[in-house]
Design a protein around this motif. Structure first.
Motif, short mmCIF file in Angstrom:
data_model
loop_
_atom_site.label_atom_id
_atom_site.label_comp_id
_atom_site.label_asym_id
_atom_site.label_seq_id
_atom_site.Cartn_x
_atom_site.Cartn_y
_atom_site.Cartn_z
N SER A 180 -16.59 19.36 4.78
CA SER A 180 -15.15 19.08 4.75
C SER A 180 -14.90 17.59 4.91
CB SER A 180 -14.41 19.89 5.81
OG SER A 180 -14.73 19.40 7.09
N GLY A 181 -15.73 16.93 5.71
CA GLY A 181 -15.63 15.47 5.83
C GLY A 181 -15.88 14.81 4.49
N TYR A 182 -16.93 15.28 3.84
CA TYR A 182 -17.25 14.72 2.52
C TYR A 182 -16.09 14.95 1.56
CZ TYR A 182 -19.59 14.10 -1.97
OH TYR A 182 -19.92 13.68 -3.22
N ALA A 183 -15.58 16.20 1.58
CA ALA A 183 -14.49 16.54 0.66
C ALA A 183 -13.26 15.68 0.92
CB ALA A 183 -14.14 18.01 0.79
N SER A 184 -12.94 15.48 2.20
CA SER A 184 -11.71 14.71 2.44
C SER A 184 -11.88 13.24 2.08
CB SER A 184 -11.22 14.88 3.88
OG SER A 184 -12.27 15.12 4.75
N PHE A 185 -13.13 12.76 2.06
CA PHE A 185 -13.30 11.35 1.68
C PHE A 185 -13.56 11.14 0.20
CE2 PHE A 185 -13.77 10.58 6.24
CZ PHE A 185 -12.97 9.44 6.34
N PHE A 186 -14.29 12.07 -0.41
CA PHE A 186 -14.73 11.79 -1.78
C PHE A 186 -14.16 12.72 -2.83
CE2 PHE A 186 -18.05 10.20 1.11
CZ PHE A 186 -17.91 8.85 0.83
N ILE A 187 -13.75 13.92 -2.44
CA ILE A 187 -13.26 14.84 -3.47
C ILE A 187 -11.75 14.72 -3.63
CG2 ILE A 187 -13.02 17.26 -4.12
CD1 ILE A 187 -15.78 17.74 -2.88
N ALA A 188 -11.04 14.73 -2.48
CA ALA A 188 -9.59 14.61 -2.56
C ALA A 188 -9.22 13.25 -3.17
CB ALA A 188 -8.98 14.74 -1.17
N PRO A 189 -8.25 13.25 -4.11
CA PRO A 189 -7.88 11.98 -4.74
C PRO A 189 -7.16 11.06 -3.76
CG PRO A 189 -6.42 13.74 -5.43
CD PRO A 189 -7.50 14.38 -4.63
N THR A 190 -7.23 9.76 -4.02
CA THR A 190 -6.57 8.79 -3.15
C THR A 190 -5.06 8.87 -3.35
OG1 THR A 190 -8.46 7.35 -3.37
CG2 THR A 190 -6.45 6.35 -2.53
N ASP A 191 -4.32 8.80 -2.26
CA ASP A 191 -2.86 8.88 -2.34
C ASP A 191 -2.32 7.60 -2.97
OD1 ASP A 191 -0.35 10.40 -1.14
OD2 ASP A 191 -0.05 8.24 -0.83
N ALA A 192 -1.34 7.79 -3.87
CA ALA A 192 -0.81 6.65 -4.62
C ALA A 192 -0.16 5.62 -3.71
CB ALA A 192 0.19 7.15 -5.66
N LYS A 193 0.61 6.10 -2.71
CA LYS A 193 1.36 5.16 -1.89
C LYS A 193 0.57 4.67 -0.69
CE LYS A 193 5.73 7.32 -2.98
NZ LYS A 193 6.35 8.53 -2.49
N GLN A 194 -0.17 5.63 -0.04
CA GLN A 194 -0.75 5.25 1.24
C GLN A 194 -2.20 4.80 1.18
OE1 GLN A 194 -0.15 8.31 4.12
NE2 GLN A 194 1.77 8.89 3.19
N GLY A 195 -2.85 5.07 0.07
CA GLY A 195 -4.26 4.68 0.00
C GLY A 195 -5.14 5.54 0.86
N LEU A 196 -6.16 4.91 1.43
CA LEU A 196 -7.21 5.64 2.14
C LEU A 196 -6.74 6.35 3.40
CD1 LEU A 196 -10.47 3.49 2.04
CD2 LEU A 196 -10.09 5.82 1.19
N ILE A 197 -5.84 5.71 4.12
CA ILE A 197 -5.51 6.18 5.47
C ILE A 197 -4.99 7.60 5.48
CG2 ILE A 197 -3.19 5.16 5.43
CD1 ILE A 197 -5.46 5.49 8.53
N TYR A 198 -4.38 8.04 4.35
CA TYR A 198 -3.81 9.38 4.34
C TYR A 198 -4.89 10.44 4.55
CZ TYR A 198 -5.48 11.91 0.30
OH TYR A 198 -6.27 12.63 -0.54
N ARG A 199 -6.16 10.08 4.30
CA ARG A 199 -7.23 11.08 4.38
C ARG A 199 -7.40 11.67 5.77
NH1 ARG A 199 -10.17 11.01 -0.34
NH2 ARG A 199 -9.75 9.20 -1.64
N ILE A 200 -6.83 11.01 6.72
CA ILE A 200 -6.89 11.55 8.08
C ILE A 200 -6.05 12.83 8.19
CG2 ILE A 200 -4.92 10.45 9.22
CD1 ILE A 200 -6.87 9.65 11.47
N LEU A 201 -5.17 13.00 7.19
CA LEU A 201 -4.32 14.19 7.15
C LEU A 201 -5.12 15.47 7.25
CD1 LEU A 201 -1.46 15.16 4.91
CD2 LEU A 201 -3.63 16.15 4.26
N PHE A 202 -6.27 15.51 6.58
CA PHE A 202 -7.04 16.76 6.58
C PHE A 202 -7.47 17.13 7.99
CE2 PHE A 202 -7.67 14.83 2.37
CZ PHE A 202 -6.99 15.79 1.64
N LEU A 203 -7.98 16.15 8.71
CA LEU A 203 -8.39 16.40 10.09
C LEU A 203 -7.17 16.74 10.95
CD1 LEU A 203 -10.60 16.27 12.27
CD2 LEU A 203 -10.10 13.84 12.52
N HIS A 204 -6.11 15.96 10.74
CA HIS A 204 -4.90 16.08 11.55
C HIS A 204 -4.26 17.46 11.38
CE1 HIS A 204 -1.31 14.47 13.54
NE2 HIS A 204 -0.59 15.04 12.59
N VAL A 205 -3.97 17.82 10.16
CA VAL A 205 -3.26 19.08 9.92
C VAL A 205 -4.15 20.28 10.23
CG1 VAL A 205 -2.08 20.47 8.19
CG2 VAL A 205 -1.75 18.01 8.24
N ALA A 206 -5.43 20.19 9.84
CA ALA A 206 -6.32 21.31 10.12
C ALA A 206 -6.47 21.52 11.62
CB ALA A 206 -7.69 21.08 9.48
#
Lengths: 225, 234, 224
Positions: free
Chosen positions: A18-44
């Motif tokens: 899931s770490g791999y998926a949230s960094f490399f599979i999920a597409p980068t957010d147009a507005k926020q860039g990389l930082i949004y990827r913490i969403l997966f950990l946060h919401v889950a």
């Protein structure tokens, strides 16, 4: 022993994936860039924490009705596990908020209600430390746990209805609004992995509590003898 | 106190266990007490006397086992306990007067004429003159009188007394002995725990000794009777 | 029926003991008074500012006061083991809670009644035009505080550090009450006041929810 090692390995693998998926599979957010990827950990983590508190509530109810120590053990284990995941939510929230909103904390509806939730279960664990006699501790904390859980929807409801004049978070404001389908898949996969972790923690904590219960009885018998 | 509204009632404990968090306060206690007996429980602190009385009063639930009240050999079922309970604590309010206390509990218990009943009891325990004084201003002996009056409100057939003589002066003790004799002679079943030697023990018809939550001695009369009660001093 | 008559008898006892000493009422009133005065230093209490912050500080003060006032509720029953006497005497233990929570609601309302004029004068808020609605909000809010507070004081009375524990258990649980009553009260303090029915309804739902749980779980709270 073997089974628990095996299940631990599976959980670690799931978390890694899931770490791999949230960094490399999920597409980068147009507005926020990389930082949004913490969403997966946060919401889950948030979802897993709530699942844990729900288990705690069910265990509390069963204890009150059946009076078997195991429901007390499950209750305290689920309460603590839920608190761990909620703590992760409260820590990852500001990490994300700071670059995006420019502030560490805002009294946003969800942050605030999660904070209150966290406080409720801190009180639950605090109460447990203040009652000596095991049966009474189990009963009183189970009753408080039921009160606390019933309070959760009311806390979320009241804060959401009246405390949302503050700047709304962009993605978490309305779930799904800006979330791409791949992101959804990654999010659910992360939740699955976190549920695995929760089960693992819960099992270990439960066994610890069971041993502690037995030890307590032995100690008290020795003191009485 | 001498009225006979109640029907004589015995009490039976069957395999009573009481555990507090794994610790046994009572262990497999089985006892049958017939109507009209006056039983003294002796034993050290923590031997289970208080727990047994609280279970008989239905204040505490046994972890396992059954308590039943026997009416001519028949179980009276799960009605309101026919027992009056006098604990070591007074179980009355310090901020209320003697009369208000009795009225309060009489009304709660649904007694037909609460005022008349309170009046009768106040006279019987010798508090008629102090009826309007706050219990807070009472001596230990007077509080004990209120406590006993409260326990007798509903004409109980069984009276449970937990260390009733502790802290009483000589006058109070002799009043209590006299009261106990009246209760016994009226045909009530009496269960009483005693911690030390007391003149009231001579009124008992049966003595039991508890140790670590179990009944270790049980006798009706004779030399044993004295020795069981003597243990209460140990 | 038995429930109502036992409750009435017990309520009479609660009121009688309190009005004999007036301990709870005086300490609570003085406490809220102190808090209200101290609060005035945390902002400039002009009429405009008070409209914004007044409702919140009033409710916060009342919540703190309530957690102070509710604490002896079951503790008092322990000193002479009168709780056991009550349990032996009533057929439905819910009566014990019902009487206590009605009494506590009354005590809170009395405190509020004494404090509202003081608050209105000190903070330049006009309370008269919307007084009947304010009374409704204060009633619903105080009822909710009393229901949960009475239940939790039965818990905290059985723990160690009982004097400190109740606020810790109670205050987080009361978050919804604080939020909703503050909003409704603020709307009533507004320059063009209005009744926020959503909040009033929410408070009623809160009261009903916790009253139901108390009814279901009450007897376990008193178990020995």
């Amino acid at each position: 022993m073997k089974k628990s090692v095996l299940s631990a390995m599976v959980v670690v693998l799931l978390l890694g994936l899931s770490g791999y998926a949230s960094f490399f599979i999920a597409p980068t957010d147009a507005k926020q860039g990389l930082i949004y990827r913490i969403l997966f950990l946060h919401v889950a983590s948030a979802w897993t924490g709530l699942t844990s508190f729900f288990i705690c509530f069910i265990a509390n109810l069963l204890y009150v009705l059946r009076r078997q120590p195991r429901w007390d053990w499950l209750g305290v284990s689920a309460g603590e596990t839920g608190l761990v995941f909620t703590t992760v939510v409260l820590l990852t929230g500001p990490i994300w908020a700071h670059p995006v909103w420019g502030i560490w904390w805002t009294w946003d509806a969800r942050l605030t209600s999660t904070f209150v939730l966290w406080l409720l279960y801190v009180s639950y664990l605090l109460l447990r430390t203040l009652v000596e006699e095991p049966d009474r501790r189990a009963l009183l904390s189970a009753l408080f746990g039921i009160f606390a859980f019933i309070d959760v929807p009311l806390v979320f409801g009241s804060i959401r209805w009246w405390r949302t004049q503050h700047p709304q978070p962009i993605i978490m404001g309305a779930p799904g609004a800006g979330l791409d389908p791949t992101m959804y898949k990654v999010l659910f996969f992360t939740w699955l992995a976190m549920l695995g972790l929760m089960t693992l923690l819960l099992r270990q904590r439960y066994r610890l509590e069971a041993m502690r219960g037995d030890l307590e009885i032995i100690q008290r018998e020795l003191e009485a003898a | 106190m001498t009225s006979t509204v109640f029907s004589p009632t015995g009490i039976r404990f069957e395999n009573i266990d009481k555990r507090y968090g794994g610790l046994y306060a009572l262990r497999r206690v089985s006892l049958e007490i017939s109507a009209g007996e006056c039983v003294v429980f002796a034993g050290r602190n923590g031997s289970g006397k208080t727990t047994l009385l609280r279970i008989a009063a239905r204040l505490a639930r046994p972890s396992s086992g059954v308590v039943s009240f026997l009416n001519g050999g028949e179980d009276r079922g799960g009605m309101l306990p026919p027992a009056g309970f006098v604990a070591h604590a007074t179980m009355v309010y310090d901020e209320l007067t003697a009369e208000e206390n009795l009225l309060l509990f009489a009304r709660l218990q649904g007694i037909a004429e609460p005022a008349a009943r309170a009046e009768t009891l106040l006279r019987e325990v010798g508090l008629a003159e102090r009826r309007n004084s706050l219990v807070r201003t009472f001596s230990r002996g007077m509080r004990q009188r209120v406590a006993i009056a409260r326990a007798l409100l509903n004409e109980p057939a069984v009276v449970l007394l937990d260390e009733p003589t502790t802290g009483l002066d000589t006058e109070g003790a002799s009043w209590f002995a006299q009261t106990l004799r009246q209760l016994r002679d009226s045909g009530r079943t009496i269960l009483m725990s005693l911690h030390g030697e007391s003149e009231v023990s001579t009124l008992a018809t049966r003595a039991l000794r508890l140790d670590a939550g179990a009944v270790v001695a049980d006798t009706l009369t004779g030399a044993n009777f004295r020795s069981i009660l003597a243990f209460a001093n140990a | 029926m038995a429930l109502l008559s036992s409750t009435a008898v017990l309520l009479d006892k609660e009121l009688r003991t309190e009005f004999r000493s007036r301990e709870l009422l005086t300490t609570t009133t003085v406490f809220v008074l102190i808090v209200i005065v101290l609060f005035s230093f945390s902002f400039d209490p002009t009429s405009e500012e008070s409209r914004r912050f007044g409702a919140g500080l009033l409710w916060l003060a009342l919540l703190f006061a309530a957690s102070l006032m509710l604490q002896p509720c079951f503790l008092r029953e322990q000193s002479n083991d009168t709780l056991s006497a009550l349990r032996l005497s009533v057929s439905d233990p819910f009566a014990i809670f019902l009487a206590k929570l009605v009494a506590n609601t009354l005590f809170l309302l009395l405190t509020e009644l004494l404090l509202l004029p003081v608050f209105a004068v000190l903070y330049n808020v006009s309370v008269l035009p919307m007084l009947h609605w304010l009374v409704l909000v204060f009633f619903l809010g105080s009822l909710g505080v009393s229901i949960t507070g009475t239940a939790l004081s039965a818990i905290s009375a059985q723990a160690r550090m009982r004097e400190l524990l109740l606020p810790l258990l109670l205050l987080p649980l009361l978050t919804p009450i604080l939020v909703a009553s503050t909003e409704v009260t603020a709307a009533l303090f507004d320059r063009s006041p209005y009744v926020q029915w959503k909040g009033v309804g929410f408070l009623a739902v809160f009261d009903l929810a916790f009253l139901t749980i108390l009814w279901l779980l009450g007897e376990y709270l008193l178990e020995e």
